[in-house]
Design an enzyme around this catalytic site. Structure first.
Site, PDB file in Angstrom:
ATOM      1  N   LYS A  22       0.833  -1.213   0.000  1.00  0.00           N
ATOM      2  CA  LYS A  22       0.000   0.000   0.000  1.00  0.00           C
ATOM      3  C   LYS A  22       0.865   1.260   0.000  1.00  0.00           C
ATOM      4  O   LYS A  22       0.639   2.184  -0.770  1.00  0.00           O
ATOM      5  CB  LYS A  22      -0.904   0.004   1.240  1.00  0.00           C
ATOM      6  CG  LYS A  22      -1.561   1.335   1.514  1.00  0.00           C
ATOM      7  CD  LYS A  22      -2.399   1.325   2.763  1.00  0.00           C
ATOM      8  CE  LYS A  22      -1.685   1.634   4.053  1.00  0.00           C
ATOM      9  NZ  LYS A  22      -1.412   3.050   4.337  1.00  0.00           N
ATOM     10  N   ASN A  23       1.873   1.282   0.876  1.00  0.00           N
ATOM     11  CA  ASN A  23       2.629   2.521   1.062  1.00  0.00           C
ATOM     12  C   ASN A  23       3.656   2.772  -0.037  1.00  0.00           C
ATOM     13  O   ASN A  23       4.286   3.834  -0.069  1.00  0.00           O
ATOM     14  CB  ASN A  23       3.275   2.546   2.448  1.00  0.00           C
ATOM     15  CG  ASN A  23       2.236   2.746   3.533  1.00  0.00           C
ATOM     16  OD1 ASN A  23       1.081   3.087   3.233  1.00  0.00           O
ATOM     17  ND2 ASN A  23       2.620   2.528   4.784  1.00  0.00           N
ATOM     18  N   CYS A 117      -5.305  12.925  13.129  1.00  0.00           N
ATOM     19  CA  CYS A 117      -5.116  11.517  12.802  1.00  0.00           C
ATOM     20  C   CYS A 117      -5.099  10.718  14.099  1.00  0.00           C
ATOM     21  O   CYS A 117      -4.535  11.175  15.095  1.00  0.00           O
ATOM     22  CB  CYS A 117      -3.794  11.363  12.055  1.00  0.00           C
ATOM     23  SG  CYS A 117      -3.363   9.673  11.714  1.00  0.00           S
ATOM     24  N   ARG A 122       0.606  14.634  13.073  1.00  0.00           N
ATOM     25  CA  ARG A 122       1.315  14.334  11.820  1.00  0.00           C
ATOM     26  C   ARG A 122       1.415  15.589  10.952  1.00  0.00           C
ATOM     27  O   ARG A 122       0.679  15.758   9.976  1.00  0.00           O
ATOM     28  CB  ARG A 122       0.610  13.210  11.066  1.00  0.00           C
ATOM     29  CG  ARG A 122       0.646  11.913  11.828  1.00  0.00           C
ATOM     30  CD  ARG A 122      -0.097  10.815  11.112  1.00  0.00           C
ATOM     31  NE  ARG A 122       0.614  10.301   9.970  1.00  0.00           N
ATOM     32  CZ  ARG A 122       0.135   9.365   9.162  1.00  0.00           C
ATOM     33  NH1 ARG A 122      -1.050   8.853   9.369  1.00  0.00           N
ATOM     34  NH2 ARG A 122       0.842   8.930   8.139  1.00  0.00           N
ATOM     35  N   ASP A 308       4.442   0.602  11.902  1.00  0.00           N
ATOM     36  CA  ASP A 308       3.198   0.000  11.399  1.00  0.00           C
ATOM     37  C   ASP A 308       2.993  -1.443  11.878  1.00  0.00           C
ATOM     38  O   ASP A 308       1.961  -2.047  11.557  1.00  0.00           O
ATOM     39  CB  ASP A 308       3.160   0.059   9.860  1.00  0.00           C
ATOM     40  CG  ASP A 308       3.044   1.489   9.357  1.00  0.00           C
ATOM     41  OD1 ASP A 308       2.641   2.363  10.136  1.00  0.00           O
ATOM     42  OD2 ASP A 308       3.371   1.733   8.175  1.00  0.00           O
ATOM     43  N   ARG A 400      -9.009  -0.252   4.599  1.00  0.00           N
ATOM     44  CA  ARG A 400      -8.206   0.789   3.948  1.00  0.00           C
ATOM     45  C   ARG A 400      -6.845   0.253   3.525  1.00  0.00           C
ATOM     46  O   ARG A 400      -6.253   0.756   2.576  1.00  0.00           O
ATOM     47  CB  ARG A 400      -7.989   1.963   4.916  1.00  0.00           C
ATOM     48  CG  ARG A 400      -9.268   2.729   5.204  1.00  0.00           C
ATOM     49  CD  ARG A 400      -8.940   3.958   5.978  1.00  0.00           C
ATOM     50  NE  ARG A 400      -7.767   4.601   5.404  1.00  0.00           N
ATOM     51  CZ  ARG A 400      -7.020   5.499   6.010  1.00  0.00           C
ATOM     52  NH1 ARG A 400      -7.332   5.893   7.219  1.00  0.00           N
ATOM     53  NH2 ARG A 400      -5.977   6.031   5.414  1.00  0.00           N
TER      54      ARG A 400
HETATM   55  N1  EPU Z   1       6.901  14.381  10.688  1.00  0.00           N
HETATM   56  C1  EPU Z   1       7.135  15.701  10.981  1.00  0.00           C
HETATM   57  N2  EPU Z   1       7.027  16.596   9.965  1.00  0.00           N
HETATM   58  C2  EPU Z   1       6.710  16.241   8.697  1.00  0.00           C
HETATM   59  C3  EPU Z   1       6.466  14.897   8.409  1.00  0.00           C
HETATM   60  C4  EPU Z   1       6.571  13.982   9.431  1.00  0.00           C
HETATM   61  O1  EPU Z   1       7.443  16.053  12.104  1.00  0.00           O
HETATM   62  O2  EPU Z   1       6.641  17.117   7.823  1.00  0.00           O
HETATM   63  C5  EPU Z   1       7.017  13.373  11.755  1.00  0.00           C
HETATM   64  C6  EPU Z   1       5.729  12.599  11.957  1.00  0.00           C
HETATM   65  O3  EPU Z   1       4.845  13.285  12.817  1.00  0.00           O
HETATM   66  C7  EPU Z   1       6.249  11.314  12.514  1.00  0.00           C
HETATM   67  C8  EPU Z   1       7.556  11.098  11.762  1.00  0.00           C
HETATM   68  O4  EPU Z   1       7.938  12.395  11.330  1.00  0.00           O
HETATM   69  O5  EPU Z   1       6.535  11.476  13.879  1.00  0.00           O
HETATM   70  C9  EPU Z   1       7.469  10.156  10.584  1.00  0.00           C
HETATM   71  O6  EPU Z   1       6.384  10.512   9.755  1.00  0.00           O
HETATM   72  P1  EPU Z   1       6.379  10.244   8.181  1.00  0.00           P
HETATM   73  O7  EPU Z   1       6.257  11.539   7.457  1.00  0.00           O
HETATM   74  O8  EPU Z   1       7.520   9.364   7.804  1.00  0.00           O
HETATM   75  O9  EPU Z   1       5.015   9.452   7.984  1.00  0.00           O
HETATM   76  P2  EPU Z   1       4.136   9.497   6.691  1.00  0.00           P
HETATM   77  O10 EPU Z   1       4.982   9.645   5.505  1.00  0.00           O
HETATM   78  O11 EPU Z   1       3.013  10.441   6.875  1.00  0.00           O
HETATM   79  C10 EPU Z   1       4.250   6.931   6.199  1.00  0.00           C
HETATM   80  C11 EPU Z   1       3.258   5.812   6.086  1.00  0.00           C
HETATM   81  C12 EPU Z   1       2.710   5.477   7.458  1.00  0.00           C
HETATM   82  C13 EPU Z   1       3.878   5.071   8.360  1.00  0.00           C
HETATM   83  C14 EPU Z   1       4.896   6.217   8.407  1.00  0.00           C
HETATM   84  C15 EPU Z   1       6.137   5.878   9.202  1.00  0.00           C
HETATM   85  C16 EPU Z   1       2.379   6.133   3.863  1.00  0.00           C
HETATM   86  C17 EPU Z   1       1.236   6.457   2.997  1.00  0.00           C
HETATM   87  N3  EPU Z   1       2.192   6.204   5.184  1.00  0.00           N
HETATM   88  O12 EPU Z   1       3.511   8.033   6.724  1.00  0.00           O
HETATM   89  O13 EPU Z   1       1.852   4.354   7.296  1.00  0.00           O
HETATM   90  O14 EPU Z   1       3.419   4.796   9.648  1.00  0.00           O
HETATM   91  O15 EPU Z   1       5.310   6.545   7.065  1.00  0.00           O
HETATM   92  O16 EPU Z   1       6.781   4.788   8.672  1.00  0.00           O
HETATM   93  O17 EPU Z   1       3.439   5.768   3.383  1.00  0.00           O
HETATM   94  C18 EPU Z   1       0.067   2.926   7.795  1.00  0.00           C
HETATM   95  O18 EPU Z   1       0.279   2.343   6.735  1.00  0.00           O
HETATM   96  O19 EPU Z   1      -0.698   2.470   8.670  1.00  0.00           O
HETATM   97  C19 EPU Z   1       0.740   4.195   8.056  1.00  0.00           C
HETATM   98  C20 EPU Z   1       0.322   5.053   8.973  1.00  0.00           C
END
Ligand code: EPU
Length: 464
Positions: A22-23, A117, A122, A308, A400
């Site tokens: 998915k990701n 969320c 996030r 995850d 989802r």
């Molecule tokens: N963060 C910030 N600022 C940002 C972005 C992130 O502080 O601009 C923080 C977040 O709050 C968090 C950490 O950095 O503490 C990591 O967040 P990240 O941006 O890596 O998460 P994401 O890209 O929004 C993806 C996956 C998530 C998975 C996370 C961490 C997708 C679509 N989603 O989210 O997947 O948990 O990386 O590996 O790729 C799931 O599949 O259930 C899911 C939540």
């Protein structure tokens, strides 16, 4: 709204196959916006999140079609639409993955800012920092991110934040940097296999990205990008979820179609707990032990234990002998599953970004509520292993992100029935009888009338 009725205590025996990730699928679908022509993606799982992103892409003028052989075919147009509306983005925060591709390809983007969320705070400040460094002008107005750039110019960008790097933030900055004049470097880039898959997809189109899988990326911008065919990597989170299911439910489960190199931390943790895991090519054979050993684990960026699977590990460790500590360094508030696991008998105490688990050997069936995707998976695994029946409500969270999970598990011996969430469908076994209440001197006639509990549907009931 659907719920699951699960009859626990049935070992899992046989083979299950992991779907596409998915990701990886979501940012790659969004990145198809940058290509000239028709992109063909194979291995895109059939999920609610994929349907939601398809709607976002259609609203941006893209043609998205699922072919009979399962391939997802995406054709770009000369359309200059650049609005990803709140109504679509609020359903799935990964819709923010269109920001970088739109800015790079169309020079502007107006994307609803993802809101709250269930797994914690996030923000997308790092996404915006990276895009601004490339020359984009960004404002936030009425809940939307407005980004504009007549030209993007290569820059040196540090993308680390308080919780490490950002997965979808790295994807967004990559998709814009391939349009920037000159060279961009990204330090503290996310190293997750899903980011590598996106990078390979972009390179196949004609982009020049070096360093994929490391925290240092070098991007030479400005190359022509032509649409390609691409196969998505297997879902390492689904694979880990299935392996943990095998370890919890007992039996001997073969998980096919995974990439073991993406699962080193998960395999190591399971083996340390005493779970038998044999890897042959792209198959993991999981043999549940008589007794599980406790373990301290910390969810970290790749190649650490993924956040995850933190909830699924918590469910598993609640059955282990001894005390375990589970810490989440990525989403320190991702613990909504704990109170629900406690309804099943788990002995867990939350301490900041950690949970302290006193293993209890066996969980017991109960009625529980799913709060998010991975919490739902943890509750389902707990229900498979528990004594007696369980009801899991709000399984739309599971839909989802897991393709046909209940069908896959039922094929290897689980007993999961999907039914409408109506009081009439509650299993009799979860009702408290007058005999059980009498010793506690509780008069059931004082309480509000309970829902009418009827017999649980048989396994042959149609699955909706
Ligand atoms: N963060 C910030 N600022 C940002 C972005 C992130 O502080 O601009 C923080 C977040 O709050 C968090 C950490 O950095 O503490 C990591 O967040 P990240 O941006 O890596 O998460 P994401 O890209 O929004 C993806 C996956 C998530 C998975 C996370 C961490 C997708 C679509 N989603 O989210 O997947 O948990 O990386 O590996 O790729 C799931 O599949 O259930 C899911 C939540």
């Amino acid at each position: 709204m659907d719920m699951f009725v699960v009859r626990g205590g049935r070992p899992l025996r046989g083979r299950v196959t992991v779907s596409g990730a998915k990701n990886a699928a979501l940012p790659i679908m969004a990145a198809a916006l940058v290509a000239n022509g028709t992109t063909v993606l194979r291995g895109i799982p059939d999920l609610v999140d994929v349907t939601t992103l398809s709607s976002v892409l259609r609203s941006l003028g893209m043609n998205v079609e699922r072919k009979a052989d399962g391939a997802l075919v995406l054709t770009t147009s000369d359309d200059q639409r650049c609005l990803a509306d709140y109504e679509l983005v609020r359903r799935m925060r990964a819709s923010v993955c269109v920001l970088g591709p739109l800015l790079g390809r169309r020079g502007r983007a107006c994307v609803s800012l993802p809101g709250g969320c269930n797994i914690g705070h996030r923000p997308i400040d790092l996404h915006l920092k990276g895009l601004r460094a490339l020359g984009a002008q960004i404002t936030i107005d009425r809940g939307y991110v407005f980004a504009r750039a007549d030209r993007l110019v290569g820059a040196d960008i540090y993308l680390g934040g308080s919780f490490g790097s950002t997965v979808t933030g790295t994807c967004n900055v990559l998709c814009a940097a391939i349009f920037a004049e000159g060279v961009t470097t990204i330090s503290a880039a996310a190293c997750e296999p899903e980011v590598v898959d996106l990078g390979r997809f972009l390179n196949a189109m004609g982009a020049r990205i070096e360093g994929l899988g490391t925290p240092h990326l070098r991007i030479e911008g400005g190359h022509e990008l032509n649409a390609v065919e691409h196969t998505i990597i297997p879902d390492r989170i689904e694979a880990a979820t299935l392996m943990i299911a095998g370890a919890m439910a007992g039996g001997r489960l073969q998980v096919d179609g995974l990439d073991p190199s993406h699962l080193s931390a998960v395999i190591d943790a399971l083996r340390t707990m005493g779970v038998g895991i044999e890897i042959t090519g792209r198959t993991a054979t999981v043999v549940a032990p008589e007794r599980l050993r406790s373990l301290d684990i910390t969810a970290l960026p790749y190649p650490g234990i993924p956040t995850d699977v933190q909830a699924q590990f918590t469910a598993l460790l609640s059955m282990a002998e001894g005390i375990s500590v589970v810490t989440d360094k990525i989403f320190p508030d991702r613990f909504m599953h704990i109170p629900e696991l406690m309804r099943m008998g788990a002995n867990v105490r939350r301490e900041g970004a950690s949970s302290i688990i006193g293993g209890i050997g066996t969980l017991t069936g109960a009625c529980v509520m799913a709060s998010d995707l991975r919490a739902s998976a943890a509750l389902l695994l707990a229900a498979l292993a528990a004594d007696g029946e369980s009801v899991i409500r709000r399984v739309y969270h599971l839909d989802r992100g897991y393709e046909q999970l209940e069908q896959k598990l039922n094929q290897v011996g689980a007993d999961i029935v999907r039914v409408d969430d109506l009081p009439e469908t509650m299993p009799v076994s979860l009702q408290l009888s007058d005999e059980e209440l009498r010793p506690l001197a509780i008069d059931s006639s004082d309480s509000p009338p309970p829902p009418k509990f009827l017999k649980r549907p048989t396994k042959s009931a149609p699955v909706t």
